[in-house]
Write a protein that holds these residues in place. Structure first.
Motif, short mmCIF file in Angstrom:
data_model
loop_
_atom_site.label_atom_id
_atom_site.label_comp_id
_atom_site.label_asym_id
_atom_site.label_seq_id
_atom_site.Cartn_x
_atom_site.Cartn_y
_atom_site.Cartn_z
N ASP A 60 35.83 37.46 31.85
CA ASP A 60 35.59 38.73 32.65
C ASP A 60 34.15 39.36 31.91
N GLN A 86 37.32 38.21 43.67
CA GLN A 86 38.05 38.84 43.43
C GLN A 86 39.17 38.84 43.63
N LYS A 134 36.96 37.23 39.57
CA LYS A 134 37.89 38.04 38.33
C LYS A 134 38.68 36.57 38.23
#
Length: 303
Positions: A60, A86, A134
């Motif tokens: 990330d 996400q 994510k």
């Protein structure tokens, strides 16, 4: 001393003339600086991403920080359905492949011979930084784990290292990857085309990503990038500073209940959906580029 400044000003003037009036010179300067940006960013994240690694957040920080490092390129991205990437939980993220940095295509256990993946470096990383999912990671061949500095950054990115593929090890690699994703609660970014495509459209998908998704019973999240050719082309030797990229995240495709016998159909389904989206986002990107340049959009076929 006067001669030194005279020569320096002359060299600078020549550089600016060539930079502004020679497309090839402009290309080589910008792409060289882009590679330098990647190198400097890689050195930086070896230290600054340690907190992200401790939080098991995959790569990330690498991609989120590169978003700002690459601002100088002038590439503007528009992302649709970003929120889909996400959500929590493991998944396979597949994306069309134009250019990329150090991402490894996955094996097809039905093939007895696999080409050794090559390291590649270019602009997909800019688009990826705008839509990075994510807690997502990448897969690399194990030999890269011994490259100084690079291996440290890869380790802190929760990279999944696997051995070189062959017929006997291919399915073991698929199972290992599926197990690691679930254990670490990671998504995995994959380019199912396996190699770069600079000619527009899609080349046939390899089956490795779909084998992993089915074996692990994980959803597939398709991500589609628009064509880059309005602002970048390696064969054409141009890299303009007004790039427009439109990115669309498609609805997750479930794999619950599917078996390896369903992989071909699953692959074809994903490819068909992505190809439709590719034509739509590319048309939008071309229009945005024309508007940005104050030009009239010329109708042309999207492959």
């Amino acid at each position: 001393m006067t001669d030194f400044w005279t020569i320096l000003l002359f060299v600078l003037a020549v550089f600016l003339i060539f930079y502004n009036f020679s497309t090839k010179f402009h290309y080589y300067v910008r792409i060289s600086f882009f590679y330098i940006t990647i190198l400097l960013h890689g050195m930086e994240v070896c230290v600054t991403m340690i907190p992200s690694w401790l939080g098991s957040k995959g790569a990330d920080y690498v991609f989120h920080s590169f978003y700002y490092w690459s601002k100088w390129t002038g590439i503007h991205t528009t992302v649709y359905n970003y929120e889909i990437t996400q959500v929590d939980g493991p998944a396979i993220v597949i994306c069309n492949h134009q250019n990329i940095l150090n991402i490894l295509s996955l094996p097809n256990p039905t093939k007895s011979r696999q080409r050794t993946p090559k390291m590649k470096s270019s602009l997909d990383i800019v688009s990826m930084s705008s839509v990075w999912p994510k807690h997502c990671a990448v897969m690399m061949k194990r030999i890269l784990a011994y490259v100084p500095f690079f291996n440290l950054g890869a380790y802190f990115s929760s990279t999944i290292f696997i051995d070189r593929f062959n017929r006997e090890r291919a399915m073991a690699s698929v199972d290992y990857c599926a197990t690691e994703m679930k254990k670490r609660n990671l998504k995995l970014w994959v380019f199912p085309e396996g190699t770069r495509n600079r000619d527009g459209g899609f080349i046939p998908f390899k089956k490795g990503a779909f084998n992993i998704a089915v074996r692990a019973q994980l959803p597939i999240i398709p991500v589609v990038f628009s064509d880059y050719r309005t602002f970048y082309s390696k064969p054409g030797r141009y890299f303009k500073n007004d790039g427009e990229v439109v990115i669309r995240v498609l609805d997750p495709i479930p794999t619950e209940g599917l078996t390896l016998d369903d992989v071909n159909e699953l692959s074809d389904k994903c490819r068909d959906l992505m190809l439709v989206a590719y034509r739509e986002v590319t048309a939008e990107a071309w229009k945005r580029t024309a508007d940005r340049r104050g030009e009239q959009l010329v109708d042309k076929k999207i492959d």
